[in-house]
Write an enzyme that holds these catalytic residues in place. Structure first.
Site, PDB file in Angstrom:
ATOM      1  N   GLU A  61      46.261  41.530 -26.438  1.00 43.97           N
ATOM      2  CA  GLU A  61      45.022  42.203 -26.049  1.00 43.97           C
ATOM      3  C   GLU A  61      43.787  41.321 -26.198  1.00 43.97           C
ATOM      4  OE1 GLU A  61      45.272  46.723 -27.280  1.00 43.97           O
ATOM      5  OE2 GLU A  61      46.621  45.515 -28.480  1.00 43.97           O
ATOM      6  N   GLY A  68      48.791  38.316 -33.166  1.00 45.82           N
ATOM      7  CA  GLY A  68      49.001  38.946 -31.864  1.00 45.82           C
ATOM      8  C   GLY A  68      47.968  38.462 -30.866  1.00 45.82           C
ATOM      9  N   ASN A 103      55.982  31.514 -27.978  1.00 46.22           N
ATOM     10  CA  ASN A 103      56.368  31.083 -26.630  1.00 46.22           C
ATOM     11  C   ASN A 103      55.119  30.809 -25.796  1.00 46.22           C
ATOM     12  OD1 ASN A 103      57.114  30.967 -23.877  1.00 46.22           O
ATOM     13  ND2 ASN A 103      58.965  32.157 -24.290  1.00 46.22           N
TER      14      ASN A 103
HETATM   15 MO1  MOS Z   1      47.467  48.719 -26.902  1.00 45.35          MO
HETATM   16  S1  MOS Z   1      45.834  49.704 -26.067  1.00 45.35           S
HETATM   17  O1  MOS Z   1      47.101  48.717 -28.544  1.00 45.35           O
HETATM   18  O2  MOS Z   1      48.758  49.811 -26.555  1.00 45.35           O
END
Ligand code: MOS
Length: 750
Positions: free
Chosen positions: A717, A714, A643
């Site tokens: 982060e 992913g 998305n």
């Molecule tokens: Mo994230 S710091 O891997 O919850």
């Protein structure tokens, strides 16, 4: 790229109808308020509870004198357990950190509980506490001593290569303590029904919380249910299980009444985890053409006395550039503080800051464009193992980001760009995040009318997991997203991994797709075997179902409803499990026991990571030293984007947090007493809109056929990694002054 669907839970959230843990109505709740320690080290001599007990409505006050060993010793998550710490507050008179829970007051109302909590008087016997890296009384240990399986990546002979290098850099970098400060506070409600315990708590891992309660309370895991459908921010702080939950469960059991706790913002700084301060010595060796020959990185991380917590970020930094000689070492420094924990990109944020700043220093020493230096040292293979990257688009990211930023016009010496009263600097840095995946299970049910329900105990921390999972099922089954209902955040659902390490989209979309494929196979088989119909005896084409139809060869198709009639069933339910590449076969069993094991990053036979490039402009006022960031451009590649809307939002949010980590965020420590000073949102600085006028995120397309069946990496982060280095590098470019300690502050440039 997938479709930029709006969040399926967006309307619920903006209308206040999404139910967060503390919103669940329970019958006749009692309210808990914590009393926390005023000292960092020592012991409790006595309590004076008379004033507290005199407050009308007070029902119970729990202390170590009444709880003792009622909580069984938890297993630390870093050693395969589920707990944020092995520390058990209320088990003894011992104090191991400032702000630890020393008593819990339970009352009919929140107000009574709070008033009574303020009236609890505690007499302590205080000892000197060691606060931070250089304090008296700390204990420094190599990471390999603290955690046996820790590996310091190394290859070649870095010492010899450093000695032989014509150009070298040797510098020390530091990053501060930071707290997650999610808007949703640490809340827990516990309800007993006979032997059965229901816990409402915001969680990044409901199956772990369920098993932790069973372990810590000595009850059967099947008697525990954890409910956490929405989480109001977590950033790592709600992954491992904190001590409060078992204590609230005990309070509820003693009263035989539901007990609800919402800890205060200030208490959140000490009853949960945080990002600890780090120090780094980085040495680089290079040839005059910019080719790196040596990389030596030694890290120091603050931790607690009790737990074997470490982040060990050279496990990322050692693998990202083509360096033939690498030597790394990580140390932990034991202090009298609470055990730290994961906070967004835990290893990468501090360690990449050090490496990416050192690279900028090297570019300066070589009189070379810093992006060019990264290009010269780009690689397709892991320099430590030689294993290939499943895909890697770092330089494509730099190319797109520089075009959008206008980097071509930069090639100017430090301190030479000025706009009126402002010195202007442009800096860059690499963002990187290893691609993690976990074993996952899911159940998908499709009805004849297309109504679909996906059940998976995954977690949506505000990131868009509901939406990405709904889109995956919708696409697989040829349905609009609105036809798919997704249930998450409940330990009664099929187990899914911890919402950590940015693995949720990769793990959960792959297992949901697999369950959908099981449904498709059954419908396709029914349509092929039917005595009539357009697919009789024919093969389906191998693509997804389209527009509520099963597409066949030569344009033939059968509607979902007809296929259900051919099958003779009103609905199909499929359960699937998925094991990512490189995961041990017993991972599913462990997942069901609450293990947070993930695979990914640098594996034996391959390396998987998402990359990005961040370019920033920083302005420094020549009179006041005020620092401003008028614009930041980031370009990121993370495989298939399910998305683009939610991904874009993650990148923008990540870069803003990156700016925060460079210029704003720091939990200030009173070094004399090992206490935090700015334990609120007013003094814990974060960027507001005026601090981030122009944040541009570019999604670079990348196809990865190896990393997992759907090609997803992913990205949650990814974007706050490297940002702080880019800003520090821009500050150098603006002023000619190198600041190696975060956050960058006015006083550093005056
Ligand atoms: Mo994230 S710091 O891997 O919850």
């Amino acid at each position: 790229m997938g479709r930029p669907e709006p969040r399926v839970d967006g309307r619920l959230k903006v209308t206040g109808n999404a139910r967060y843990a503390s919103d669940f109505p329970v019958a006749n709740p009692a309210h808990a308020c914590l009393v926390t320690s005023a000292i960092a080290k020592g012991r409790i001599v006595s309590f004076d509870l008379d004033d507290a007990r005199a407050v009308p409505g007070v029902l119970d006050i729990l202390t170590h004198e009444t709880v003792g060993n009622e909580v069984h010793e938890p297993k630390f998550f870093g050693s395969g357990g589920t707990a944020s710490t092995i520390h058990r507050p209320l088990s003894s008179a011992q104090i191991s950190h400032a702000g630890q829970i020393v008593a819990i007051v339970v009352a009919d109302t929140y107000e009574a509980a709070r008033e009574a909590a303020y009236r609890v008087r505690v007499t302590y016997e205080e000892e000197d506490a060691a606060t931070t890296l250089d304090s008296d009384g700390v204990e420094t240990l190599p990471a390999t001593k603290v955690r046996k399986e820790h590996k310091n990546p190394r290859v070649g002979d870095a010492a010899a290569a450093l000695r032989a290098a014509p150009v070298t850099i040797d510098a020390v970098y530091e990053t501060p303590t930071q707290h997650h400060n999610a808007i949703e506070l640490y809340a827990t409600t516990c309800v007993w029904s006979g032997e059965q315990l229901t816990v409402y708590e915001p969680s990044q891992f409901v199956h772990a919380l369920k098993h932790a309660m069973a372990e810590q309370l000595g009850i059967d895991a099947e008697d525990v249910r954890v409910i956490s459908p929405y989480v109001g921010g977590a950033f790592g702080s709600k992954a491992a299980v904190t001590p409060r939950t078992a204590l609230v469960a005990i309070a509820a059991r003693r009263l035989n009444r539901p007990v609800k706790l919402v800890a205060t913002r200030a208490q959140g700084f000490t009853i949960a985890t945080y990002r600890a301060e780090t120090r780094h010595r980085v040495r680089l060796g290079a040839q005059r053409d910019g080719k790196l020959t040596a990389y030596v990185h030694e890290g120091w991380e603050a931790t607690s006395r009790l737990d074997d917590y470490l982040v060990g970020g050279t496990e990322t930094t050692a693998h990202i550039y083509d360096v033939p000689n690498v030597s790394t070492r990580v140390n932990v420094v034991r202090t009298d503080r609470a055990t730290p924990g994961f906070m967004r990109s835990p290893p990468e944020v501090p360690y990449v800051f050090a490496l990416e700043t050192a690279l900028d220093e090297l570019a300066e020493a070589l009189d070379m464009d810093p992006i060019e230096l990264r290009r010269i040292n780009d690689t397709r293979n892991d320099p430590i193992t030689g294993a290939p990257y499943t895909s890697r688009s770092l330089m494509a990211c730099y190319d797109e980001a520089s075009r959008a930023f206008g980097w071509r016009r930069r090639n100017l010496p430090p301190g030479s760009m000025r706009d009126g009263d402002w010195l202007v600097g442009w800096g860059c840095a690499t963002a990187v995040y290893p691609t993690f995946m976990g074993a996952a299970t899911a159940r998908v049910r499709l009805a004849r009318n297309g109504a679909t329900r996906v059940e998976i105990a995954a977690h949506d921390l505000g990131t868009g997991a509901y939406t990405a999972i709904a889109q995956t099922a919708a696409e697989r089954l040829g349905l609009p997203v609105a036809a798919v209902e997704v249930l998450l955040g409940d330990s009664a659902l099929p187990a899914a991994p911890v919402a950590g390490g940015s693995n949720t989209t990769a793990s959960c979309c792959n297992v949901v797709a697999k369950a959908c494929d099981g449904i498709r196979r059954r419908l396709v088989r029914a349509a092929m075997r039917a005595d009539r119909g357009p697919l009789r005896g024919r093969k389906p084409s191998s693509v997804n179902f389209v527009d509520r139809h099963i597409p066949g060869e030569d344009g033939a198709k059968v509607s979902l409803a007809d296929a259900f009639d051919m099958l003779g069933a009103p609905m199909i339910e499929e359960y699937a499990h998925w094991l990512p590449h490189g995961m041990e076969p017993d991972a599913l069993k462990k997942l069901h026991l609450g293990s947070a094991a993930l695979t990914g990053g640098a594996m034996e036979d391959r390396i998987a990571a998402a990359f990005g490039a961040e370019l920033v402009e920083l302005r420094v006022n020549v009179y006041t030293g005020e620092l401003r960031v008028p614009r930041i451009v980031g370009a990121f590649a993370a495989g298939r984007i399910v998305n683009p809307r939610t991904a874009h939002s993650q990148y923008v949010g990540g870069m803003i947090w990156g700016i925060a980590s460079a210029l704003h965020e720091q939990t200030e420590l009173d070094r004399r007493v090992a206490r935090y000073v700015n334990t609120d949102l007013a003094e814990y600085l974060i960027p507001v809109n005026a601090d981030v006028p122009d944040v541009q995120a570019i999604l670079v397309s990348e196809e990865d056929r190896l990393v997992n069946p759907l090609g997803i990496k992913g990205l949650g982060e990814l974007a706050n990694v490297g940002t702080a280095a880019a800003l520090g590098n821009a500050l150098y470019h603006a002023t000619g002054r190198r600041i190696r300690k975060l956050p960058l502050r006015i006083e550093d440039v005056l």
